[in-house]
Design a protein around this motif. Structure first.
Motif, short mmCIF file in Angstrom:
data_model
loop_
_atom_site.label_atom_id
_atom_site.label_comp_id
_atom_site.label_asym_id
_atom_site.label_seq_id
_atom_site.Cartn_x
_atom_site.Cartn_y
_atom_site.Cartn_z
N PRO A 1 27.81 14.49 10.03
CA PRO A 1 26.79 15.52 10.27
C PRO A 1 27.21 16.46 11.40
O PRO A 1 27.93 16.07 12.33
CB PRO A 1 25.55 14.70 10.68
N ALA A 2 26.77 17.70 11.33
CA ALA A 2 27.16 18.73 12.30
C ALA A 2 26.87 18.30 13.74
O ALA A 2 27.65 18.58 14.65
CB ALA A 2 26.46 20.05 11.98
N ILE A 3 25.76 17.61 13.95
CA ILE A 3 25.40 17.22 15.32
C ILE A 3 26.42 16.22 15.89
O ILE A 3 26.74 16.26 17.08
CB ILE A 3 23.95 16.68 15.39
N LEU A 4 26.94 15.35 15.04
CA LEU A 4 27.95 14.40 15.50
C LEU A 4 29.29 15.10 15.73
O LEU A 4 29.99 14.82 16.71
CB LEU A 4 28.12 13.26 14.49
N LYS A 5 29.64 16.04 14.86
CA LYS A 5 30.86 16.83 15.07
C LYS A 5 30.77 17.58 16.39
O LYS A 5 31.75 17.66 17.14
CB LYS A 5 31.06 17.81 13.91
N GLY A 6 29.58 18.10 16.71
CA GLY A 6 29.38 18.77 17.98
C GLY A 6 29.53 17.82 19.16
O GLY A 6 30.04 18.20 20.22
N TRP A 7 29.08 16.58 19.00
CA TRP A 7 29.27 15.58 20.06
C TRP A 7 30.76 15.33 20.26
O TRP A 7 31.23 15.26 21.40
CB TRP A 7 28.53 14.28 19.69
N PHE A 8 31.52 15.23 19.16
CA PHE A 8 32.97 15.09 19.28
C PHE A 8 33.54 16.27 20.06
O PHE A 8 34.33 16.11 20.99
CB PHE A 8 33.65 15.03 17.91
N ASP A 9 33.17 17.49 19.65
CA ASP A 9 33.73 18.71 20.25
C ASP A 9 33.43 18.80 21.75
O ASP A 9 34.29 19.22 22.53
CB ASP A 9 33.17 19.96 19.57
N ARG A 10 32.22 18.44 22.13
CA ARG A 10 31.80 18.65 23.52
C ARG A 10 32.06 17.46 24.43
O ARG A 10 32.33 17.64 25.62
CB ARG A 10 30.31 19.01 23.56
N VAL A 11 31.97 16.23 23.91
CA VAL A 11 32.07 15.04 24.77
C VAL A 11 33.47 14.43 24.74
O VAL A 11 33.96 13.96 25.76
CB VAL A 11 31.00 14.00 24.37
N LEU A 12 34.13 14.45 23.59
CA LEU A 12 35.51 13.95 23.52
C LEU A 12 36.44 15.07 23.98
O LEU A 12 37.28 15.57 23.25
CB LEU A 12 35.85 13.50 22.09
N ALA A 13 36.28 15.42 25.22
CA ALA A 13 36.89 16.62 25.80
C ALA A 13 38.12 16.27 26.64
O ALA A 13 38.34 15.10 26.98
CB ALA A 13 35.84 17.33 26.68
N PRO A 14 38.90 17.29 26.99
CA PRO A 14 40.03 17.06 27.89
C PRO A 14 39.54 16.44 29.21
O PRO A 14 38.50 16.81 29.73
CB PRO A 14 40.58 18.48 28.14
N GLY A 15 40.29 15.49 29.70
CA GLY A 15 39.90 14.80 30.93
C GLY A 15 38.94 13.65 30.69
O GLY A 15 38.71 12.83 31.56
N VAL A 16 38.38 13.59 29.49
CA VAL A 16 37.46 12.50 29.13
C VAL A 16 38.12 11.62 28.06
O VAL A 16 38.38 10.45 28.30
CB VAL A 16 36.11 13.04 28.59
N ALA A 17 38.38 12.17 26.89
CA ALA A 17 38.96 11.41 25.79
C ALA A 17 40.48 11.50 25.77
O ALA A 17 41.15 10.64 25.21
CB ALA A 17 38.39 11.88 24.46
N PHE A 18 41.02 12.55 26.35
CA PHE A 18 42.46 12.76 26.34
C PHE A 18 42.85 13.76 27.43
O PHE A 18 42.01 14.40 28.03
CB PHE A 18 42.90 13.30 24.96
N GLU A 19 44.15 13.86 27.65
CA GLU A 19 44.74 14.88 28.51
C GLU A 19 45.72 15.68 27.68
O GLU A 19 46.38 15.12 26.80
CB GLU A 19 45.51 14.25 29.69
N HIS A 20 45.83 16.95 27.95
CA HIS A 20 46.85 17.76 27.29
C HIS A 20 48.22 17.36 27.84
O HIS A 20 48.40 17.22 29.04
CB HIS A 20 46.62 19.26 27.56
#
Length: 196
Positions: free
Chosen positions: A91-110
């Motif tokens: 669902p779009a709301i979960l994709k948005g959670w991925f986009d906003r919360v699984l962010a650089p410095g949180v879920a990964f580093e560039h």
């Protein structure tokens, strides 16, 4: 163990809500500490803001707008995603959670050298997915190539938390499921979550 359940369904009486409640009860019965994040009920805004996108490569990346959600994710050792598959996707709301919360410095580093990214979700030891789809199993797996599983296992688990154990329980052909089959699937979820 600290477990974060993410529920993504607009209806409080949905089968997804029943799956989340079943998972929560099973985990709590085993003595786990469970945090249920119901994205719709808590009013999560899935829209990536212009400033979030513009600053995507800033160090540090600004996650202040979703600091509460980031803190809940960082406190968890197990992540349980509960949602229906719509159009062979989340669902779009979960994709948005991925986009906003699984962010650089949180879920990964560039990776400074470019290309790959460096995982940051070492705290997540288990990633479980409880989902439903209106399509028969053969359409999802054979015709579509199981896109949701690939996204979550290869694109999130393997990249952001490569040491986590991934498990996905899907109820296929949901639109034609009998009450008995729905109840049996809840029991399966209860039993399997009770082993975590």
């Amino acid at each position: 163990m600290r477990c974060l359940i993410i529920l993504a369904h607009p209806l409080e009486t949905s089968y997804a809500a029943s799956l989340a409640a079943t998972a929560k009860a099973a985990l709590e019965a085993r003595g786990h500490d469970v945090d249920l994040l119901d994205l719709y009920r808590e009013g999560f805004d899935p829209r990536l803001t212009p400033s979030e996108r513009a600053g995507y490569f800033d160090v540090p990346y600004d996650v202040s707008a979703v600091a509460a959600e980031v803190a809940r994710l960082q406190a968890a050792e197990a992540l349980v995603l509960v949602f229906p598959q719509w159009w062979f996707n989340v669902p779009a709301i979960l994709k948005g959670w991925f986009d906003r919360v699984l962010a650089p410095g949180v879920a990964f580093e560039h990776d400074k050298a470019g290309g790959r990214i460096v995982p940051r979700l070492a705290n997540i030891r288990h990633l479980w997915v409880l989902t439903t789809t209106g399509s028969p199993w053969w359409v999802v797996k054979l015709y579509m190539g199981d896109p949701v599983r690939r996204l979550l296992k290869r694109g999130i688990a393997n990249v952001c938390a490569p040491r986590c154990r991934f498990r996905m329980l899907t109820l296929h052909d949901m639109d034609r499921a009998t009450p008995e089959r729905l109840a049996a699937h809840l029991e399966r979820v209860r039993g399997e979550m009770g082993q975590l």
